[in-house]
Design an enzyme around this catalytic site. Sequence first.
Site, PDB file in Angstrom:
ATOM      1  N   ARG A  31       7.413 -20.358 -37.183  1.00 50.70           N
ATOM      2  CA  ARG A  31       6.281 -21.246 -36.876  1.00 50.70           C
ATOM      3  C   ARG A  31       6.052 -22.097 -38.114  1.00 50.70           C
ATOM      4  NH1 ARG A  31       0.546 -20.282 -37.293  1.00 50.70           N
ATOM      5  NH2 ARG A  31      -0.630 -21.269 -35.617  1.00 50.70           N
ATOM      6  N   SER A 100       1.768 -19.514 -24.828  1.00 54.26           N
ATOM      7  CA  SER A 100       0.458 -18.984 -25.221  1.00 54.26           C
ATOM      8  C   SER A 100      -0.554 -19.195 -24.102  1.00 54.26           C
ATOM      9  CB  SER A 100      -0.097 -19.737 -26.440  1.00 54.26           C
ATOM     10  OG  SER A 100       0.708 -19.549 -27.556  1.00 54.26           O
ATOM     11  N   LYS A 129      -6.067 -18.714 -37.138  1.00 56.97           N
ATOM     12  CA  LYS A 129      -6.039 -19.869 -36.252  1.00 56.97           C
ATOM     13  C   LYS A 129      -7.462 -20.105 -35.768  1.00 56.97           C
ATOM     14  CE  LYS A 129      -3.434 -21.425 -32.239  1.00 56.97           C
ATOM     15  NZ  LYS A 129      -2.335 -21.142 -31.326  1.00 56.97           N
TER      16      LYS A 129
HETATM   17  N1  3NM Z   1      -1.902 -17.595 -32.002  1.00 56.24           N
HETATM   18  P1  3NM Z   1      -2.724 -12.688 -37.044  1.00 56.24           P
HETATM   19  S1  3NM Z   1      -3.705 -15.923 -32.591  1.00 56.24           S
HETATM   20  C1  3NM Z   1      -0.655 -17.934 -34.123  1.00 56.24           C
HETATM   21  O1  3NM Z   1      -4.380 -16.436 -29.729  1.00 56.24           O
HETATM   22  C2  3NM Z   1      -1.723 -17.305 -33.334  1.00 56.24           C
HETATM   23  O2  3NM Z   1      -2.734 -17.806 -29.377  1.00 56.24           O
HETATM   24  C3  3NM Z   1      -2.938 -16.937 -31.493  1.00 56.24           C
HETATM   25  O3  3NM Z   1      -2.139 -14.079 -36.639  1.00 56.24           O
HETATM   26  C4  3NM Z   1      -3.383 -17.076 -30.095  1.00 56.24           C
HETATM   27  O4  3NM Z   1      -1.751 -11.635 -36.589  1.00 56.24           O
HETATM   28  C5  3NM Z   1      -2.646 -16.390 -33.822  1.00 56.24           C
HETATM   29  O5  3NM Z   1      -2.768 -12.765 -38.542  1.00 56.24           O
HETATM   30  C6  3NM Z   1      -2.715 -15.857 -35.209  1.00 56.24           C
HETATM   31  O6  3NM Z   1      -4.087 -12.563 -36.442  1.00 56.24           O
HETATM   32  C7  3NM Z   1      -2.074 -14.511 -35.316  1.00 56.24           C
END
Ligand code: 3NM
Length: 204
Positions: A31, A100, A129
């Site tokens: 990413r 997603s 995010k």
């Molecule tokens: N997408 P972490 S949450 C890239 O909900 C991403 O679609 C998300 O990182 C979504 O594991 C997210 O540190 C971040 O929370 C994930």
Amino acid sequence: MLVLDRFYLIVDSTRWLDRLLPLGLRFVQLRVKGLDAAARRAEIAASLAKCRSHGATLVVNDFWQDAIDLGAEWVHLGQEDLAGADVAAIRRAGLKLGLSTHSHEEIDTALSVDPDYVALGPVYPTTLKVMPWAPQGLDRIGEWKRIARRPLVAIGGITLERAEGVARAGADSIAVISDVLSHPDPEARCKAWLDARATWPRAS
Ligand code: 3NM
């Protein structure tokens, strides 16, 4: 049904792949943000080569045309990426597609293009995010699994301590960034995830 690896690490550069692929990662997303086109393509090409040499699968986030041109096997799109993507071209090129989703509307849109997996997020609060959606919670995972009827990836705020509960709730695979990459010892944390995944129950 396609079987995803239960641990799905997301990285932003090949430097992480050099460090973590030797540990036995099987399913990784690249990413990249903020690179110019040439640098981005070089990063994707290098990541594909590294993953291949370790027998791992690389999922290219967002840049579906680069993924096609560079011979990737998988692409992952957010809903905004999906709106601008040529899904027919992605399919013609033989790529698998992950999408997603964060709401019922988004999963309806996602299912209309028959993706190979659906991701649900954020399961827990995440700092990585900025999103308008409240954390989905574990009950949504079971609901999403019933609606999606295909492999489900859970993402967002998932730590190793939370992972077993997420798997038990029905996630086929767990996507992670900060629990590994922001850990003081990313190699040890990655290894712990890889070891733990074999012990998680399968809800489906
Ligand atoms: N997408 P972490 S949450 C890239 O909900 C991403 O679609 C998300 O990182 C979504 O594991 C997210 O540190 C971040 O929370 C994930």
